[in-house]
Write a protein that holds these residues in place. Structure first.
Motif, PDB file in Angstrom:
ATOM      1  N   GLY A  32       0.523  -1.237  -0.097  1.00 49.64           N
ATOM      2  CA  GLY A  32       0.710  -0.088   0.270  1.00 49.64           C
ATOM      3  C   GLY A  32       0.861   1.153  -0.212  1.00 49.64           C
ATOM      4  N   ALA A  33       0.236   2.519   0.205  1.00 46.37           N
ATOM      5  CA  ALA A  33       1.094   3.518   0.091  1.00 46.37           C
ATOM      6  C   ALA A  33       0.147   4.437   0.800  1.00 46.37           C
ATOM      7  CB  ALA A  33       0.803   4.303  -1.098  1.00 46.37           C
ATOM      8  N   GLY A  34       1.272   5.315   1.554  1.00 49.19           N
ATOM      9  CA  GLY A  34       0.790   6.700   1.835  1.00 49.19           C
ATOM     10  C   GLY A  34       0.050   6.263   3.507  1.00 49.19           C
ATOM     11  N   ALA A  35       1.128   4.970   4.171  1.00 50.18           N
ATOM     12  CA  ALA A  35       0.609   5.019   5.463  1.00 50.18           C
ATOM     13  C   ALA A  35       1.645   4.190   5.982  1.00 50.18           C
ATOM     14  CB  ALA A  35      -1.227   3.628   5.312  1.00 50.18           C
ATOM     15  N   VAL A  36       1.060   4.552   7.696  1.00 48.77           N
ATOM     16  CA  VAL A  36       2.580   3.528   7.989  1.00 48.77           C
ATOM     17  C   VAL A  36       1.397   1.745   8.439  1.00 48.77           C
ATOM     18  CG1 VAL A  36       4.069   3.267  10.346  1.00 48.77           C
ATOM     19  CG2 VAL A  36       3.622   5.439   8.839  1.00 48.77           C
ATOM     20  N   ALA A  37       2.355   0.650   8.314  1.00 53.84           N
ATOM     21  CA  ALA A  37       2.068  -0.147   8.619  1.00 53.84           C
ATOM     22  C   ALA A  37       2.938  -1.003   9.393  1.00 53.84           C
ATOM     23  CB  ALA A  37       1.713  -0.872   7.566  1.00 53.84           C
ATOM     24  N   ASN A  38       2.067  -2.028  10.505  1.00 52.76           N
ATOM     25  CA  ASN A  38       2.658  -2.352  11.775  1.00 52.76           C
ATOM     26  C   ASN A  38       3.198  -3.552  11.146  1.00 52.76           C
ATOM     27  OD1 ASN A  38       3.515  -3.664  13.964  1.00 52.76           O
ATOM     28  ND2 ASN A  38       1.526  -4.747  14.253  1.00 52.76           N
ATOM     29  N   ALA A  39       3.826  -3.753  10.057  1.00 54.04           N
ATOM     30  CA  ALA A  39       5.066  -4.928   9.193  1.00 54.04           C
ATOM     31  C   ALA A  39       6.562  -4.558   9.397  1.00 54.04           C
ATOM     32  CB  ALA A  39       4.826  -4.533   8.046  1.00 54.04           C
TER      33      ALA A  39
END
Length: 303
Positions: A32-39
Motif C-alpha cells: 500500500g502507499a501513504g500509510a504506516v503499517a505494523n509490518a
C-alpha cells in the motif's frame, strides 16, 4: 513450520497491535502507499512485494533473522542492540545459506593485507584529525587490517579529548565496498567471531565518539562501507554516491552494526527493504531518508 517464507498483506489487513508483528515467524510485507503499517517492510505494489518474497525464499533463514533483529534493536540501548545483531550474524555464519555461498567460491579464504602506506592514513592539524581509508586498489574493503586500523584510531579519539573533530574520508574510486569477501570463511569458530566483534567492532567505537566525527563518502558505499559511517554524528555524501546492503545474497545480515546504525537513521522498515531488495539507494534518496546529513561535491580536506 510456516507454509511460506514471508507473509504479504494489504495495508488495511495488517493487525495494528505491536505484539502481533513480534509473534510472526516470517517477514511481513505490507502492500500500500501513504500509510504506516505494523509490518517489517512496506511496498507500494504487489509486484514489488513479490520481488521481495522471491529474495526471501532464496535465503529464508537470513531474512527471518534480519527482521527479528530489526524488531528487537529498535527497543534496545545501542550496546545491547549491537550484541543482538552480532549473535544473529554468528548464527548465520554457521548456517546452510552462508556455507553454500562459501562453497560456491572458486578460491579458499585468505587474508588480504598490505598496500602503499597505512591502511588508514592519519594527519593532525591542531585539534582536528584527518583520517583516510587507504586501500584504493582493494576499493577500501573492510579487511581485518582495515578493521584494526580503524579500531586503533577510534580508541585514540575516545581517550584523547583534545581531539575535537575527526574528518574521515577515503582514497581512490569509492569510499568502501564493505567486507572483504576473500576473507569470508577465515573465522571457522562463529562463537569466537562474535567475541571478536564484541571487542573490536569499529562501529561500536565510532558510536562512542560520534559527536566528534564527520564522514565524507563517495561513490560505492556497500555493506559495512555504508554501515560504519552511519554511526558518525554527521555524514556528507558526494552526489554520485550510492548505498547498498547486499548481505542477504551471502546468507547473512548486516554485521558491522548496520542493523543498528542504519535503522536508527532511516527506520527498520527502510533498512529491511534495503537488505531484502539488495537495491541501491542514491545520495538524493539517502538525504531524504536521513541516511546522510548533506550532499556536496567536496569538503575541505587536506591533499
Amino acid at each position: 513450520m510456516p507454509d511460506t517464507d514471508s507473509l504479504i498483506l494489504p495495508l488495511a489487513e495488517v493487525p495494528a497491535t505491536a505484539d502481533w508483528l513480534l509473534q510472526q515467524p516470517m517477514p511481513v510485507i505490507a502492500v500500500g502507499a501513504g500509510a504506516v503499517a505494523n509490518a517489517d517492510v512496506v511496498v507500494d505494489s504487489a509486484r514489488a512485494a513479490q520481488a521481495l518474497a522471491a529474495n526471501i525464499a532464496r535465503q529464508p533463514a537470513a531474512a527471518l533473522a534480519l527482521v527479528q533483529v530489526l524488531r528487537a534493536v529498535e527497543r534496545l540501548p545501542l550496546e545491547l542492540a549491537l550484541n543482538v545483531e552480532s549473535l544473529a550474524y554468528a548464527t548465520l555464519q554457521g548456517g546452510a545459506g552462508h556455507r553454500a555461498w562459501l562453497q560456491a567460491r572458486q578460491a579458499p579464504p585468505a587474508p588480504v593485507a598490505g598496500g602503499d602506506g597505512a591502511a588508514v592514513q592519519l594527519s593532525r592539524e591542531g585539534d582536528v584529525i584527518y583520517a583516510r581509508l587507504n586501500r584504493p586498489r582493494e576499493r577500501n574493503s573492510m579487511t581485518v587490517e582495515m578493521r584494526d586500523a580503524l579500531v586503533e584510531l577510534l580508541e585514540l579519539v575516545i581517550l584523547d579529548t583534545s581531539i575535537t573533530r575527526v574528518e574521515l574520508s577515503a582514497a581512490g574510486a569509492c569510499f568502501s565496498v564493505g567486507g572483504e569477501l576473500r576473507e569470508f570463511g577465515l573465522a571457522t569458530d562463529t562463537a569466537e567471531a562474535h567475541r571478536i566483534r564484541s571487542l573490536c567492532l569499529p562501529g561500536r567505537l565510532l558510536a562512542r565518539c560520534a559527536d566528534r566525527v564527520h564522514c565524507f563518502v563517495h561513490s560505492a558505499c556497500l555493506g559495512s562501507g555504508a554501515e560504519f559511517p552511519a554511526f558518525a554524528g554527521r555524514v556528507t555524501a558526494h552526489p554520485k554516491s550510492f548505498f547498498q546492503l547486499p548481505e542477504l545474497e551471502l546468507g547473512l545480515i548486516p554485521g558491522a552494526g548496520g542493523c543498528v546504525s542504519i535503522s536508527r537513521r532511516i527506520g527498520r522498515q527502510r533498512t529491511a527493504w534495503m537488505v531484502l531488495s539488495g537495491k541501491r539507494v542514491t545520495a538524493a534518496t539517502a538525504l531524504g531518508w536521513g541516511l546522510v546529513d548533506a550532499v556536496a561535491e567536496s569538503v575541505d580536506l587536506p591533499v
